[in-house]
Motif scaffolding. Structure first.
Motif, PDB file in Angstrom:
ATOM      1  N   HIS A   1      -7.567   3.282  -5.924  1.00  0.00           N
ATOM      2  CA  HIS A   1      -6.455   4.240  -6.385  1.00  0.00           C
ATOM      3  C   HIS A   1      -6.654   4.256  -7.828  1.00  0.00           C
ATOM      4  CE1 HIS A   1      -4.155   5.103  -2.908  1.00  0.00           C
ATOM      5  NE2 HIS A   1      -4.425   4.038  -2.545  1.00  0.00           N
TER       6      HIS A   1
ATOM      7  N   GLU B   1       0.840  -1.290   0.022  1.00  0.00           N
ATOM      8  CA  GLU B   1       0.071  -0.103  -0.018  1.00  0.00           C
ATOM      9  C   GLU B   1       0.926   1.373  -0.192  1.00  0.00           C
ATOM     10  OE1 GLU B   1      -3.964   1.762   2.055  1.00  0.00           O
ATOM     11  OE2 GLU B   1      -2.669   0.184   2.953  1.00  0.00           O
ATOM     12  N   GLU B   2       1.878   1.155   0.775  1.00  0.00           N
ATOM     13  CA  GLU B   2       3.032   2.377   0.610  1.00  0.00           C
ATOM     14  C   GLU B   2       3.320   2.397  -0.746  1.00  0.00           C
ATOM     15  OE1 GLU B   2       6.324   2.472   3.570  1.00  0.00           O
ATOM     16  OE2 GLU B   2       5.277   1.100   4.617  1.00  0.00           O
TER      17      GLU B   2
ATOM     18  N   GLU C   1       0.603   4.189  -2.842  1.00  0.00           N
ATOM     19  CA  GLU C   1       0.286   5.563  -2.566  1.00  0.00           C
ATOM     20  C   GLU C   1       1.121   6.458  -2.871  1.00  0.00           C
ATOM     21  OE1 GLU C   1      -0.225   5.329   1.729  1.00  0.00           O
ATOM     22  OE2 GLU C   1      -2.366   4.716   1.587  1.00  0.00           O
ATOM     23  N   ARG C   2       2.391   6.016  -3.049  1.00  0.00           N
ATOM     24  CA  ARG C   2       3.635   6.790  -3.669  1.00  0.00           C
ATOM     25  C   ARG C   2       3.441   6.899  -5.152  1.00  0.00           C
ATOM     26  NH1 ARG C   2       9.412   5.705  -1.512  1.00  0.00           N
ATOM     27  NH2 ARG C   2       8.578   6.531   0.403  1.00  0.00           N
TER      28      ARG C   2
ATOM     29  N   LEU D   1      -6.668  -2.282  -3.381  1.00  0.00           N
ATOM     30  CA  LEU D   1      -5.941  -1.132  -3.671  1.00  0.00           C
ATOM     31  C   LEU D   1      -6.162  -0.397  -5.193  1.00  0.00           C
ATOM     32  CD1 LEU D   1      -2.321  -2.154  -2.391  1.00  0.00           C
ATOM     33  CD2 LEU D   1      -3.889  -0.524  -1.375  1.00  0.00           C
TER      34      LEU D   1
END
Length: 267
Positions: free
Chosen positions: A150, A103-104, A107-108, A146
């Motif tokens: 996104h 997830e990191e 999100e980046r 995810l």
């Protein structure tokens, strides 16, 4: 989601699957689905830029820490992210931590590009995959979550029976062969809304099992050339990716350096 868009740049992030193992070229280097996809996109767009930062053996934490930042900084139109499967194959794996690190990365990367592509990775049919199936299913369900959050495209390679066929896999039984990578490139191409060139899900002719002697010889060769070295690295705490950096990546500056691809000459 931008479907059927004209993409001018691609950055590929991940492990050996994205690096291209084991689509071996005559000089011993690897090509793989990401390179094939980039070449096809470049044929439509002059000056197309491409960087493949993927490195064999990388775990999701290493992908996040070493690749996601440089990839995001490039501001590419298209980014592919595949990771976490190596973690699930380790004897001790906190799959929820794997999901959190994935997830990191998302999100980046998602805000840095016009389209993020993720995958439900293919698995070779057999007892090895079955053993780790619960972990993989959790990881892949989280990939779907995810992607929905996104706006990423998910390419469902796991759901294609043909990519589970052992004939799509290299002798190491861990990586796709050239035909497998070609089909993955076509799968991503179609997932982006681009016109199909082949049916990547087309099944192979019925499989005729080799004779007992041939199977035992193949098993012995696999154990000697691939399984034993893999076990040795695990016991020594080493990875096949130690000391390696992704193609088109400058390890000194820590920056991704994209190359401009030109369409191959006719013939």
């Amino acid at each position: 989601m931008q479907m059927n868009a004209t993409y001018t740049s691609l950055v590929a992030v991940g492990d050996s699957f994205t690096e291209g193992m084991s689509d071996v070229l005559p000089d011993g280097s690897y090509r793989g689905w990401a390179d094939l996809l980039a070449l096809r996109l470049a044929s439509r767009t002059p000056g197309f830029r491409y960087a493949n930062l993927a490195v064999r053996g990388k775990l999701i934490g290493q992908i996040v820490d070493e690749q996601s930042g440089p990839a995001a900084a490039m501001g590419a139109d298209l980014v592919t992210l595949v990771g976490g499967l190596n973690d699930t194959l380790r004897p001790k794996c906190d799959v929820e931590l794997v999901c959190a690190r994935l997830e990191e990365a998302v999100e980046r990367l998602a805000p840095s590009c016009e389209q993020l592509v993720m995958m439900r990775s293919p698995l070779r049919r057999g007892p090895f995959a079955t053993r780790f199936q619960p972990r993989m299913e959790r990881l892949f369900s989280f990939v779907d979550e995810l992607a929905a959050k996104h706006g990423a495209v998910v390419v469902d390679l796991l759901g294609a029976d043909v990519l589970g066929d052992p004939r799509m896999w290299a002798d190491d039984r861990l990586h796709l062969n050239a035909e497998g990578h070609r089909r993955v490139a076509e799968a991503v191409w179609q997932a982006l809304g681009l016109d199909a060139e082949t049916d990547w899900t087309r099944t192979l002719p019925p499989f005729v099992p080799p004779k007992w002697v041939a199977r035992r010889g193949s098993d012995a060769r696999f154990a000697r050339e691939h399984l034993a070295p893999w076990i040795g690295r695990r016991l020594a705490g080493r990875s096949s990716g130690d000391g390696r950096s992704g193609a088109h990546f400058d390890p000194v500056s820590g920056q991704a350096v994209p190359v401009i691809l030109k369409p191959p000459a006719d013939g």
